[in-house]
Write a protein that holds these residues in place. Structure first.
Motif, PDB file in Angstrom:
ATOM      1  N   PRO A  69       0.829  -1.218   0.000  1.00 10.27           N
ATOM      2  CA  PRO A  69       0.000   0.000   0.000  1.00 10.27           C
ATOM      3  C   PRO A  69       0.859   1.261   0.000  1.00 10.27           C
ATOM      4  CG  PRO A  69      -0.717  -1.574   1.680  1.00 10.27           C
ATOM      5  CD  PRO A  69       0.605  -2.057   1.182  1.00 10.27           C
ATOM      6  N   ALA A  70       0.272   2.330  -0.507  1.00  3.45           N
ATOM      7  CA  ALA A  70       0.991   3.611  -0.539  1.00  3.45           C
ATOM      8  C   ALA A  70       1.223   4.114   0.879  1.00  3.45           C
ATOM      9  CB  ALA A  70       0.190   4.633  -1.341  1.00  3.45           C
ATOM     10  N   GLN A  71       2.399   4.671   1.096  1.00  2.00           N
ATOM     11  CA  GLN A  71       2.739   5.222   2.395  1.00  2.00           C
ATOM     12  C   GLN A  71       3.501   6.518   2.208  1.00  2.00           C
ATOM     13  OE1 GLN A  71       5.646   3.033   4.611  1.00  2.00           O
ATOM     14  NE2 GLN A  71       6.651   2.254   2.782  1.00  2.00           N
ATOM     15  N   SER A  72       3.457   7.350   3.218  1.00  4.56           N
ATOM     16  CA  SER A  72       4.104   8.654   3.156  1.00  4.56           C
ATOM     17  C   SER A  72       5.569   8.514   3.547  1.00  4.56           C
ATOM     18  CB  SER A  72       3.398   9.638   4.093  1.00  4.56           C
ATOM     19  OG  SER A  72       4.033  10.893   4.059  1.00  4.56           O
ATOM     20  N   CYS A  73       6.449   9.073   2.687  1.00  5.06           N
ATOM     21  CA  CYS A  73       7.888   9.047   2.937  1.00  5.06           C
ATOM     22  C   CYS A  73       8.433  10.462   2.840  1.00  5.06           C
ATOM     23  CB  CYS A  73       8.606   8.139   1.934  1.00  5.06           C
ATOM     24  SG  CYS A  73       8.009   6.426   1.896  1.00  5.06           S
ATOM     25  N   ILE A  74       9.563  10.696   3.504  1.00  3.27           N
ATOM     26  CA  ILE A  74      10.245  11.981   3.464  1.00  3.27           C
ATOM     27  C   ILE A  74      11.594  11.774   2.797  1.00  3.27           C
ATOM     28  CG2 ILE A  74      11.121  13.927   4.788  1.00  3.27           C
ATOM     29  CD1 ILE A  74       8.129  13.655   4.928  1.00  3.27           C
ATOM     30  N   SER A  75      11.808  12.469   1.684  1.00  2.05           N
ATOM     31  CA  SER A  75      13.073  12.337   0.969  1.00  2.05           C
ATOM     32  C   SER A  75      14.181  13.101   1.697  1.00  2.05           C
ATOM     33  CB  SER A  75      12.929  12.855  -0.469  1.00  2.05           C
ATOM     34  OG  SER A  75      12.617  14.233  -0.468  1.00  2.05           O
ATOM     35  N   ARG A  76      15.409  12.964   1.205  1.00  3.16           N
ATOM     36  CA  ARG A  76      16.550  13.602   1.857  1.00  3.16           C
ATOM     37  C   ARG A  76      16.461  15.117   1.799  1.00  3.16           C
ATOM     38  NH1 ARG A  76      22.505  12.190  -0.251  1.00  3.16           N
ATOM     39  NH2 ARG A  76      22.009  13.868  -1.703  1.00  3.16           N
ATOM     40  N   ILE A  79      11.102  16.495   1.299  1.00  2.00           N
ATOM     41  CA  ILE A  79       9.890  16.574   0.489  1.00  2.00           C
ATOM     42  C   ILE A  79       9.047  15.330   0.771  1.00  2.00           C
ATOM     43  CG2 ILE A  79       8.973  16.594  -1.864  1.00  2.00           C
ATOM     44  CD1 ILE A  79      11.404  18.148  -2.734  1.00  2.00           C
ATOM     45  N   GLN A  80       7.780  15.575   1.061  1.00  2.00           N
ATOM     46  CA  GLN A  80       6.873  14.470   1.393  1.00  2.00           C
ATOM     47  C   GLN A  80       6.315  13.861   0.107  1.00  2.00           C
ATOM     48  OE1 GLN A  80       3.696  15.548   4.001  1.00  2.00           O
ATOM     49  NE2 GLN A  80       2.737  13.528   3.970  1.00  2.00           N
ATOM     50  N   ILE A  81       6.463  12.542  -0.013  1.00  2.00           N
ATOM     51  CA  ILE A  81       5.967  11.830  -1.190  1.00  2.00           C
ATOM     52  C   ILE A  81       5.273  10.550  -0.746  1.00  2.00           C
ATOM     53  CG2 ILE A  81       7.648  12.726  -2.843  1.00  2.00           C
ATOM     54  CD1 ILE A  81       9.379  10.329  -2.365  1.00  2.00           C
ATOM     55  N   ASP A  82       4.314  10.103  -1.544  1.00  2.00           N
ATOM     56  CA  ASP A  82       3.619   8.835  -1.316  1.00  2.00           C
ATOM     57  C   ASP A  82       4.159   7.803  -2.297  1.00  2.00           C
ATOM     58  OD1 ASP A  82       2.066   9.966   0.665  1.00  2.00           O
ATOM     59  OD2 ASP A  82       0.487  10.571  -0.727  1.00  2.00           O
ATOM     60  N   LYS A 122      17.013   8.268   1.971  1.00  2.00           N
ATOM     61  CA  LYS A 122      18.426   8.483   1.626  1.00  2.00           C
ATOM     62  C   LYS A 122      18.591   9.187   0.286  1.00  2.00           C
ATOM     63  CE  LYS A 122      19.773   4.218   4.010  1.00  2.00           C
ATOM     64  NZ  LYS A 122      20.407   2.884   3.844  1.00  2.00           N
ATOM     65  N   LEU A 123      17.506   9.367  -0.438  1.00  2.00           N
ATOM     66  CA  LEU A 123      17.582   9.925  -1.782  1.00  2.00           C
ATOM     67  C   LEU A 123      16.843  11.252  -1.852  1.00  2.00           C
ATOM     68  CD1 LEU A 123      16.790   6.703  -3.873  1.00  2.00           C
ATOM     69  CD2 LEU A 123      19.050   7.640  -3.329  1.00  2.00           C
ATOM     70  N   LYS A 124      17.275  12.090  -2.786  1.00  2.00           N
ATOM     71  CA  LYS A 124      16.525  13.300  -3.097  1.00  2.00           C
ATOM     72  C   LYS A 124      15.337  12.959  -3.995  1.00  2.00           C
ATOM     73  CE  LYS A 124      20.461  16.471  -2.764  1.00  2.00           C
ATOM     74  NZ  LYS A 124      21.267  17.491  -3.479  1.00  2.00           N
ATOM     75  N   LEU A 125      14.419  13.906  -4.114  1.00  2.00           N
ATOM     76  CA  LEU A 125      13.208  13.643  -4.905  1.00  2.00           C
ATOM     77  C   LEU A 125      13.549  13.295  -6.347  1.00  2.00           C
ATOM     78  CD1 LEU A 125      10.135  13.608  -5.195  1.00  2.00           C
ATOM     79  CD2 LEU A 125      10.223  16.056  -5.659  1.00  2.00           C
ATOM     80  N   SER A 126      14.465  14.029  -6.945  1.00  2.00           N
ATOM     81  CA  SER A 126      14.838  13.756  -8.344  1.00  2.00           C
ATOM     82  C   SER A 126      15.482  12.384  -8.482  1.00  2.00           C
ATOM     83  CB  SER A 126      15.784  14.841  -8.845  1.00  2.00           C
ATOM     84  OG  SER A 126      16.954  14.897  -8.042  1.00  2.00           O
ATOM     85  N   GLN A 127      16.220  11.941  -7.456  1.00  2.00           N
ATOM     86  CA  GLN A 127      16.886  10.639  -7.525  1.00  2.00           C
ATOM     87  C   GLN A 127      15.894   9.495  -7.413  1.00  2.00           C
ATOM     88  OE1 GLN A 127      19.680  11.224  -4.270  1.00  2.00           O
ATOM     89  NE2 GLN A 127      21.361  11.550  -5.708  1.00  2.00           N
ATOM     90  N   PRO A 164       4.346  13.022  -5.230  1.00  2.00           N
ATOM     91  CA  PRO A 164       4.557  14.101  -4.242  1.00  2.00           C
ATOM     92  C   PRO A 164       3.212  14.673  -3.796  1.00  2.00           C
ATOM     93  CG  PRO A 164       5.936  14.395  -6.200  1.00  2.00           C
ATOM     94  CD  PRO A 164       4.927  13.337  -6.533  1.00  2.00           C
ATOM     95  N   SER A 165       3.233  15.392  -2.684  1.00  2.00           N
ATOM     96  CA  SER A 165       2.013  16.024  -2.185  1.00  2.00           C
ATOM     97  C   SER A 165       1.596  17.160  -3.124  1.00  2.00           C
ATOM     98  CB  SER A 165       2.250  16.563  -0.769  1.00  2.00           C
ATOM     99  OG  SER A 165       3.276  17.546  -0.777  1.00  2.00           O
ATOM    100  N   GLU A 166       0.364  17.639  -2.946  1.00  2.00           N
ATOM    101  CA  GLU A 166      -0.159  18.688  -3.824  1.00  2.00           C
ATOM    102  C   GLU A 166       0.675  19.966  -3.744  1.00  2.00           C
ATOM    103  OE1 GLU A 166      -4.227  19.342  -3.027  1.00  2.00           O
ATOM    104  OE2 GLU A 166      -4.882  17.323  -3.643  1.00  2.00           O
ATOM    105  N   ASN A 167       1.098  20.326  -2.544  1.00  2.00           N
ATOM    106  CA  ASN A 167       1.926  21.532  -2.403  1.00  2.00           C
ATOM    107  C   ASN A 167       3.252  21.373  -3.136  1.00  2.00           C
ATOM    108  OD1 ASN A 167      -0.021  22.753  -0.791  1.00  2.00           O
ATOM    109  ND2 ASN A 167       0.865  21.966   1.107  1.00  2.00           N
TER     110      ASN A 167
END
Length: 305
Positions: A69-76, A79-82, A122-127, A164-167
């Motif tokens: 299932p989708a879960q909320s993660c925080i990149s390095r 940035i909050q992403i599902d 451990k990764l940035k959003l672009s990575q 990523p989140s809407e914001n």
């Protein structure tokens, strides 16, 4: 009598069912004898001791796909992403899958979630987008290491969606718009630069061509004037020679005097016609003395010859 026979038949049938076990090709069965693990039966025909042996667990030995299932993660970069995904597992040891973990499917899903959240951090959003294959391999390696006591093998892991989140999406859209605007401005600046260079090169070449043309024009004009001077000099020399020859003839000096008088009178008339003030030159009264002097010069020249 019939009821007794029926009861005996059903009893024998029940015992037969307890005695014979047919394991399908896609499964393995874990057998317990008096509550204790006895064996793992592979697909085929097997015989059990009724009321002593029993099938405690059945496990699917084919490759299984578990939805994460989708879960909320925080990149390095905070940035909050599902993130959701799929994990592919296979039971390798039925005994460990039965007694090593309560529910290996739920445990695999939870382990995949925690591992995925840790690796995404451990990764940035672009990575997370560009290095998805490396992320999948890392998650598989970590899950397989932790799930080895469970008797299962993690074959592969696939990240399905990274949202990523809407914001964040709104911010990324603004960033992309600014990047596109920047690229457009750079392109326009480069085009203007190239245009300026081309114009300057054109003006430079035009100036060179004009200077070359003016140079050639001056050369041509100089050559023309030189030829003109040469022709005039030659014509003047020939004219003087012809005048001198004519002066040696009888009556030639008188003809020269008359010609000079006519030219003088013509020039004086032209000057008087164009002058703003009507003044008669004093020398005009001495015209006769002028021509008399010219006659003496001519006689002297003839005497010297």
């Amino acid at each position: 009598m019939l009821a007794s026979f029926t009861f005996i038949f059903l009893g024998l049938l029940f015992i037969l069912l307890k005695l014979v076990l047919i394991v399908p090709m896609r499964e393995v069965c874990v057998i317990e004898r008096l509550g204790k693990f006895r064996a793992v039966l592979q697909p085929g025909l097997h015989f059990l001791i009724p009321f002593i042996d029993r099938v405690a667990y059945r496990h699917e030995i084919r490759e299984q796909v578990l939805d994460i299932p989708a879960q909320s993660c925080i990149s390095r970069d905070n940035i909050q992403i599902d993130v959701d995904g799929l994990v592919y597992i296979q039971v390798m040891d039925g005994a460990k899958a039965s007694y090593g973990i309560e529910d290996y499917r739920r445990a695999s899903v939870n382990l995949a979630q925690t591992t995925m959240r840790s690796e995404v951090g451990k990764l940035k959003l672009s990575q997370t987008f560009s290095e998805r294959d490396a992320l999948n391999e890392t998650i598989v390696r970590e899950i397989d290491k932790a799930s080895d006591p469970w008797g299962i093998k993690v074959l592969r892991y696939e990240v399905k969606n990274i949202t990523p989140s809407e914001n964040v999406i709104h911010t990324l859209e603004k960033q992309m718009e600014a990047e596109r605007q920047k690229r457009a401005e750079i392109t326009l600046a480069q085009a203007e630069k190239e245009s300026t260079i081309n114009l300057s090169e054109g003006e430079r070449q035009e100036a060179i061509n004009l200077s070359e043309g003016d140079k050639q024009k001056q050369i041509n004009e100089a050559n023309g004037r030189a030829k003109e001077i040469g022709i005039l000099a030659e014509a003047t020399a020939q004219g003087i020679h012809m005048i001198a020859a004519a002066a040696e003839q009888p009556g030639g000096d008188q003809a020269i005097k008359m010609r000079l008088m006519e030219q003088f009178i013509q020039q004086a008339g032209a000057i008087l016609n164009t002058a703003d003030v009507s003044v008669v030159p004093a020398e005009l009264a001495k015209v006769e003395g002028f021509f008399a002097g010219m006659g003496e010069v001519t006689n002297t020249m003839q005497g010297t010859k």
